[in-house]
Enzyme design. Structure first.
Site, PDB file in Angstrom:
ATOM      1  CG  HIS A 135      47.423   7.402 -58.290  1.00  0.00           C
ATOM      2  ND1 HIS A 135      47.031   7.568 -56.973  1.00  0.00           N
ATOM      3  CD2 HIS A 135      46.281   7.360 -59.003  1.00  0.00           C
ATOM      4  CE1 HIS A 135      45.720   7.627 -56.905  1.00  0.00           C
ATOM      5  NE2 HIS A 135      45.230   7.510 -58.116  1.00  0.00           N
ATOM      6  CG  ASP A 188      41.239  32.788 -55.273  1.00  0.00           C
ATOM      7  OD1 ASP A 188      42.008  33.339 -56.096  1.00  0.00           O
ATOM      8  OD2 ASP A 188      40.373  33.404 -54.645  1.00  0.00           O
TER       9      ASP A 188
END
Length: 437
Positions: free
Chosen positions: A152, A373
């Site tokens: 983070h 993808d």
């Protein structure tokens, strides 16, 4: 990691071409979020064909190396500057890349991998200063689990999914991939001199000071129950109408806040609170959409317990909308200055455990989490991994289609969960499919 997982390879992937080598200054918002460590996610892919090259590890590493050129801080390490202030050392040491095999099939984990040990598919990050780690796990069924851990300090959810879009595009399309470059100028969120905190900002800005005196329930993990609800499009449409045409986020947040307040059986005059993030990239003009860093503010809304638990859902949703609408450039500036002053004073925030009258909603609705993808098709499921904490609600899409149902993962004290489930089902007129931990 357990007997179901066997690690067979571990390496580091560096950028494919030289990148800037310097210490990258980080903002007070980055430092405020850094204590959260790595965010664990798992992407599940079914085998798309019977070819042996369904997943080519060499191509996967090469495409990651290309993506790390634009996202070079992720190939660095968490470090400190000469004054002892945390920074990102852009040293191109590389992202951790782990390959593993599992005795499990994807169907062994479905439909709710969040509740079935998905953390085993996320790499153990060593050393902890590594900012990005991934694990490719070959499943018994021929499918793949791709676990990621982004620190983070380096990115929030927007930057996480932007990197995944870029990496998968290079894997799928090669050098012809269309790449939207990230913005690395974190000085856009530098504190003013002198810092100025607008007097009204603290009425909506969730501060680390709010959690400094809270602690985990004495029962620990045994006191917590997790339940996942799948909300259909028809149920969501009905809910949004009841909420006066509210957005999906506001309607779902109002629903879980109201049902939790009722299940908690709070004193009627008690103050109930809900906190959530608002992306500053889309509220104001301070930072661009492709800003890489922490660009979201934690804000909150409050209400008297009796009003939240038994009032009209439309009014509950309107409280959330009012808070969201107050996030503008001035509020962002005040938040930066406020966190800067806290850090300068030596304040050390503790781990966030929600209080008895508080919940936090973590929403990835609207995020491109299914755009990863790699040439094998979109993931069939993207799942948050890791432990659950009291008072947290996670909202995600159940699949890659735009009209997929929504999963709500609720974490409450076990003593309150049964009533919460009953209230949720009643609000949505029954027929709700859910699973429990």
């Amino acid at each position: 990691m357990g007997s179901e997982i066997q690690v067979v390879e571990q390496s580091f992937v560096a950028p494919s071409t030289p990148t800037p080598r310097n210490g990258l200054w980080v903002s007070s918002l980055d430092l405020a979020k850094a204590r959260g460590g790595h965010t664990p996610l798992v992407y599940f892919f079914r085998r798309s064909n019977d070819d042996d090259d369904f997943l080519d590890l060499s191509r996967l590493k090469e495409s990651m190396a290309k993506a790390l050129v634009a996202f070079y801080p992720l190939a660095g390490r968490a470090g400190v500057d000469g004054d002892g202030r945390i920074q990102i050392d852009c040293n191109s040491e590389g992202a951790l890349f782990v390959v593993a095999r599992s005795k499990l099939s994807i169907d062994d984990l479905m439909p709710f991998p969040e509740l079935r040990g998905s953390m085993m598919f996320v790499p153990r990050v060593e050393p902890s200063s590594v900012l990005l780690a991934v694990q490719v796990t070959f499943m018994k069924c021929g499918g793949v689990a791709l676990g990621t851990a982004f620190h983070h300090l380096a990115v929030d959810a927007s930057g996480d999914f932007h990197f995944m879009q870029t990496w998968s595009a290079f894997s799928r399309d090669g050098d012809g991939a269309a790449v939207e470059l990230p913005c690395h100028d974190r000085t856009l969120l530098r504190a003013r001199s002198p810092p100025i905190v607008h007097p009204d900002a603290l009425s909506v800005l969730y501060s680390p000071e709010m959690i400094k005196n809270t602690s985990e329930p004495s029962g620990g993990a045994a006191a917590i129950a997790a339940s996942i609800f799948v909300i259909s499009n028809d149920q969501l449409a009905s809910l949004k109408r009841v909420c006066g045409g509210a957005s999906t986020f506001r309607a779902l947040s109002a629903l879980v806040w109201q049902c939790a307040c009722a299940a908690w059986r709070l004193p009627p005059d008690a103050e109930a609170r809900i906190s959530f993030s608002v992306n500053a990239r889309r509220r104001g003009s301070m930072i661009p959409v492709r800003y890489m860093g922490n660009g979201a503010l934690m804000v909150y809304a409050t209400g008297v317990a009796r009003d939240i638990a038994s009032g009209a859902l439309e009014h509950v949703a309107s409280r959330i909308r009012t808070t969201i609408n107050r996030v503008d450039d001035e509020l962002v500036r005040s938040a930066i200055d406020y966190h800067h002053e806290l850090l300068e004073s030596g304040f050390q925030p503790k781990r966030a455990f929600m209080g008895d009258a508080e919940m936090r909603v973590v929403s990835w609705l609207g995020m491109p989490m299914y755009d990863a993808d790699f040439g094998w098709g979109k993931p069939m499921r993207v799942s948050r991994a890791g432990s659950v904490h009291r008072g947290y609600m996670h909202l995600v899409r159940d699949g890659p289609d735009a009209d997929s149902a929504i999963r709500v993962m609720a974490c409450l004290e076990a003593a309150h969960m049964k009533e919460f489930e009953r209230l949720i089902s009643a609000k949505l007129e029954g027929g709700l499919y859910h699973a429990k931990l």
